[in-house]
Design a protein around this motif. Structure first.
Motif, PDB file in Angstrom:
ATOM      1  N   GLN A  47       0.829  -1.205   0.000  1.00  0.00           N
ATOM      2  CA  GLN A  47       0.000   0.000   0.000  1.00  0.00           C
ATOM      3  C   GLN A  47       0.870   1.265   0.000  1.00  0.00           C
ATOM      4  O   GLN A  47       1.853   1.342   0.737  1.00  0.00           O
ATOM      5  CB  GLN A  47      -0.916   0.010   1.216  1.00  0.00           C
ATOM      6  CG  GLN A  47      -1.954  -1.094   1.229  1.00  0.00           C
ATOM      7  CD  GLN A  47      -2.961  -0.974   0.099  1.00  0.00           C
ATOM      8  OE1 GLN A  47      -3.545   0.076  -0.127  1.00  0.00           O
ATOM      9  NE2 GLN A  47      -3.164  -2.065  -0.633  1.00  0.00           N
ATOM     10  N   THR A  52      -2.026   3.764   6.705  1.00  0.00           N
ATOM     11  CA  THR A  52      -2.938   2.630   6.604  1.00  0.00           C
ATOM     12  C   THR A  52      -2.749   1.717   7.812  1.00  0.00           C
ATOM     13  O   THR A  52      -1.719   1.774   8.492  1.00  0.00           O
ATOM     14  CB  THR A  52      -2.674   1.804   5.331  1.00  0.00           C
ATOM     15  OG1 THR A  52      -1.368   1.213   5.428  1.00  0.00           O
ATOM     16  CG2 THR A  52      -2.758   2.667   4.089  1.00  0.00           C
ATOM     17  N   ALA A 163      -7.975  -6.620   6.083  1.00  0.00           N
ATOM     18  CA  ALA A 163      -8.074  -5.428   5.238  1.00  0.00           C
ATOM     19  C   ALA A 163      -9.505  -4.897   5.260  1.00  0.00           C
ATOM     20  O   ALA A 163      -9.940  -4.215   4.333  1.00  0.00           O
ATOM     21  CB  ALA A 163      -7.633  -5.737   3.807  1.00  0.00           C
ATOM     22  N   TRP A 209      -5.940  -1.549  -9.584  1.00  0.00           N
ATOM     23  CA  TRP A 209      -6.347  -0.712  -8.457  1.00  0.00           C
ATOM     24  C   TRP A 209      -5.965   0.750  -8.676  1.00  0.00           C
ATOM     25  O   TRP A 209      -6.755   1.657  -8.415  1.00  0.00           O
ATOM     26  CB  TRP A 209      -5.717  -1.248  -7.174  1.00  0.00           C
ATOM     27  CG  TRP A 209      -6.022  -0.459  -5.942  1.00  0.00           C
ATOM     28  CD1 TRP A 209      -5.163   0.289  -5.196  1.00  0.00           C
ATOM     29  CD2 TRP A 209      -7.295  -0.331  -5.294  1.00  0.00           C
ATOM     30  NE1 TRP A 209      -5.815   0.862  -4.127  1.00  0.00           N
ATOM     31  CE2 TRP A 209      -7.125   0.498  -4.164  1.00  0.00           C
ATOM     32  CE3 TRP A 209      -8.569  -0.857  -5.565  1.00  0.00           C
ATOM     33  CZ2 TRP A 209      -8.168   0.821  -3.308  1.00  0.00           C
ATOM     34  CZ3 TRP A 209      -9.611  -0.527  -4.698  1.00  0.00           C
ATOM     35  CH2 TRP A 209      -9.408   0.301  -3.592  1.00  0.00           C
ATOM     36  N   ASN A 226     -15.034  -2.934  -2.042  1.00  0.00           N
ATOM     37  CA  ASN A 226     -13.854  -2.895  -1.185  1.00  0.00           C
ATOM     38  C   ASN A 226     -14.265  -2.402   0.196  1.00  0.00           C
ATOM     39  O   ASN A 226     -15.444  -2.123   0.440  1.00  0.00           O
ATOM     40  CB  ASN A 226     -12.761  -2.004  -1.776  1.00  0.00           C
ATOM     41  CG  ASN A 226     -11.370  -2.563  -1.521  1.00  0.00           C
ATOM     42  OD1 ASN A 226     -11.012  -2.849  -0.383  1.00  0.00           O
ATOM     43  ND2 ASN A 226     -10.592  -2.737  -2.584  1.00  0.00           N
ATOM     44  N   TYR A 230      -9.978   1.632   2.423  1.00  0.00           N
ATOM     45  CA  TYR A 230      -9.204   1.560   1.189  1.00  0.00           C
ATOM     46  C   TYR A 230      -9.865   2.339   0.048  1.00  0.00           C
ATOM     47  O   TYR A 230      -9.211   3.140  -0.621  1.00  0.00           O
ATOM     48  CB  TYR A 230      -8.950   0.099   0.828  1.00  0.00           C
ATOM     49  CG  TYR A 230      -8.085  -0.534   1.890  1.00  0.00           C
ATOM     50  CD1 TYR A 230      -6.710  -0.381   1.876  1.00  0.00           C
ATOM     51  CD2 TYR A 230      -8.659  -1.209   2.978  1.00  0.00           C
ATOM     52  CE1 TYR A 230      -5.912  -0.894   2.890  1.00  0.00           C
ATOM     53  CE2 TYR A 230      -7.872  -1.722   3.990  1.00  0.00           C
ATOM     54  CZ  TYR A 230      -6.498  -1.553   3.943  1.00  0.00           C
ATOM     55  OH  TYR A 230      -5.726  -2.048   4.966  1.00  0.00           O
TER      56      TYR A 230
END
Length: 344
Positions: A47, A52, A163, A209, A226, A230
């Motif tokens: 990422q 994050t 996630a 992505w 998702n 994110y």
């Protein structure tokens, strides 16, 4: 005269050996124990967005390792800087260019370990509590053993991260499953996940992505799926085809924190213990950060104009369960599926 020379030579050799012995003791002293060398670990995730949960988790790993080893183990954290694709990270792990990496079950199946796709099945979990009970218990231990054995110890799972829980977001809200008919959705285009969305009426479409924001904005795809931390971090909710979020909660995601098992076995027992302690601490830190961000990013999306709605998930689950049955039969993991269902 010769006798004196011999005695002097012996004296010098003894003195030199004492000096060298003293130097060896200094170099090997410290928390790592006698004879251990300092080591450096490269830890990485894919990422690139700052702050994050992945970043929080690996920074905690670094903190604990360096603290418990008194600095004799150094950790260098890379956030998307040595690979934004999981395939790159796993290759680096196998070759020794990385020591700790984070990957998804979907990618691990590409290495020939099909059983881990169990954790990617739609509607396998019904809450984060259920997910934690599974991955932290007997099922998680069995999956870790499968990964280790089938990879010939190249991959050793030292922790399960998340996630988030994935939801649908698109150009219109879903009031019923039939609203998906003919709608393109950015998701996996093969396997059980693809079959699930096809049976729900959607058309799975492949989009990188990094290109998804533009694809949603320019009507290349009608929707995507998702978790809040994110897709909101990427501003997908501000696009024309990402404004409407329907909380389908179809996937409580699993991520594997991996080390190279062969390299791990070469460390001292104390080094191994420190690494495992750090992995455990990173699991706690990453999950806590993720659960907080789930709420924070949902509130951010609403504040910035996204419209969030709920939906009856029963019709979706009705599609998912037969797919789970067939997939686990093909993978040889029916017993694990049974244990997961029993924990609900």
């Amino acid at each position: 005269m010769m006798k004196k020379i011999v005695l002097l030579t012996l004296f010098m050799l003894v003195a030199l050996s004492m000096v060298l012995a003293g130097c060896g003791t200094d170099e090997s002293s410290g928390s790592e124990g006698e004879g251990a060398e300092k080591i450096k670990l490269i830890a990485a995730h894919n990422q690139t967005t700052p702050d994050t949960p992945y970043s929080v988790g690996l920074e905690k790993f670094k903190e604990v390792v360096e603290s418990e080893s008194d600095g004799n183990i150094e950790v260098e954290v890379h956030e998307g800087t040595i690979g934004t694709e999981e395939s790159e990270l796993v290759e680096k792990l196998k070759l020794g260019a990385a020591d700790v990496v984070l990957v998804s079950p979907g990618f691990m199946t590409q290495t020939g370990i099909e059983e881990v796709d169990l954790f990617a099945l739609p509607y396998l979990f019904d809450s984060f509590d259920h997910w934690e009970e599974v991955v932290d218990g007997e099922v998680g231990e069995e999956v870790a053993s499968i990964v280790n054995e089938k990879s010939n110890n190249d991959f050793k799972i030292v922790g399960y991260w998340s996630a988030g829980v994935r939801h649908f977001y698109g150009k219109a809200p879903l009031e019923k499953m039939d609203d998906l008919n003919g709608m393109t959705i950015r998701t996996q285009t093969s396997g059980v996940v693809s079959d699930f969305w096809k049976q729900a009426g959607a058309v799975p479409t492949s989009v990188a992505w990094g290109e998804l924001y533009q694809a949603l904005q320019q009507n290349v795809v009608d929707s995507a799926e998702n978790a809040y931390p994110y897709f909101v971090a990427q501003n997908h909710h501000t696009t024309k085809n990402g404004k409407y979020v329907t909380e389908t909660a179809h996937d409580y995601t699993t991520r594997f924190l991996l080390v190279n098992g062969n390299d791990f076995d070469k460390y001292t027992e104390e080094q191994q213990e420190i690494i495992m302690n750090a992995a455990e601490a990173s699991v706690v830190a990453e999950r806590e950060a993720l659960y907080v961000q789930e709420e924070e990013y949902k509130e951010k999306a609403i504040a910035e104009g996204a419209e969030v709605s709920e939906i009856d998930t029963a019709p979706f689950i009705e599609i998912a369960e037969p797919l789970q049955d067939q997939a686990t039969k093909d993978m040889g993991t029916e017993d694990l599926l049974g244990k997961i269902r029993d924990l609900k």
